[in-house]
Design an enzyme around this catalytic site. Sequence first.
Site, PDB file in Angstrom:
ATOM      1  N   LYS A 175       0.809  -1.215   0.000  1.00  0.00           N
ATOM      2  CA  LYS A 175       0.000   0.000   0.000  1.00  0.00           C
ATOM      3  C   LYS A 175       0.844   1.267   0.000  1.00  0.00           C
ATOM      4  CE  LYS A 175      -2.893  -2.453   3.147  1.00  0.00           C
ATOM      5  NZ  LYS A 175      -3.604  -2.368   4.422  1.00  0.00           N
ATOM      6  N   CYS A 176       2.117   1.140  -0.304  1.00  0.00           N
ATOM      7  CA  CYS A 176       3.044   2.269  -0.319  1.00  0.00           C
ATOM      8  C   CYS A 176       2.936   3.022  -1.647  1.00  0.00           C
ATOM      9  CB  CYS A 176       4.480   1.749  -0.122  1.00  0.00           C
ATOM     10  SG  CYS A 176       5.758   3.013  -0.176  1.00  0.00           S
ATOM     11  N   GLY A 177       3.239   4.300  -1.621  1.00  0.00           N
ATOM     12  CA  GLY A 177       3.260   5.094  -2.843  1.00  0.00           C
ATOM     13  C   GLY A 177       4.301   4.619  -3.843  1.00  0.00           C
ATOM     14  N   ALA A 181       4.735   1.437  -4.500  1.00  0.00           N
ATOM     15  CA  ALA A 181       4.350   0.080  -4.896  1.00  0.00           C
ATOM     16  C   ALA A 181       4.423  -0.134  -6.402  1.00  0.00           C
ATOM     17  CB  ALA A 181       2.949  -0.269  -4.382  1.00  0.00           C
TER      18      ALA A 181
END
Length: 161
Positions: free
Chosen positions: A36-38, A40
């Site tokens: 869910k990281c930017g 990803a």
Amino acid sequence: MAATIYDFEVEQTDGTKKALSDYEGQVVLIVNTASKCGFADQFDGLQALYEEYRDKGFTVLGFPSDQFMNQEFDNIDETMEFCRRNYGVSFPMYAKVDVKGGKADPLFQYLTKETKGLLGGEVKWNFTKFLIGRDGRPIERYAPQTKPEKIRGDIKNQLSE
């Protein structure tokens, strides 16, 4: 302290152990990931590198971590499904680990100690990348914002040695 990554075992997504000595002689890129990281979207670039160079002695090893703003699924099966469905990830992914602090996985303790001069100390965010030479020793550490395609030249250089 371990001399190379080959001295470590890591936990697979099914809970069994995998000896990193199974990758002996390969060039390896170890990455702490977060679904869910930017960053990803870097899964796409990591997968492209894996597909381009896996037949030449290269692999990517992904280690999901939830230590930075809870950006990983609680269930490893959700993580795996997300990575396969959204990014076509087929490179090896392992069980969720801590990558910093007192409970950091021994592999990441080793990697951060060995690359202390490169970007300094502990892992600071998701998608920190460690390039490992064929001898099992860390060569380079890359910041989370370094896109996988920017590492291509370093991988090619290691594969040609």
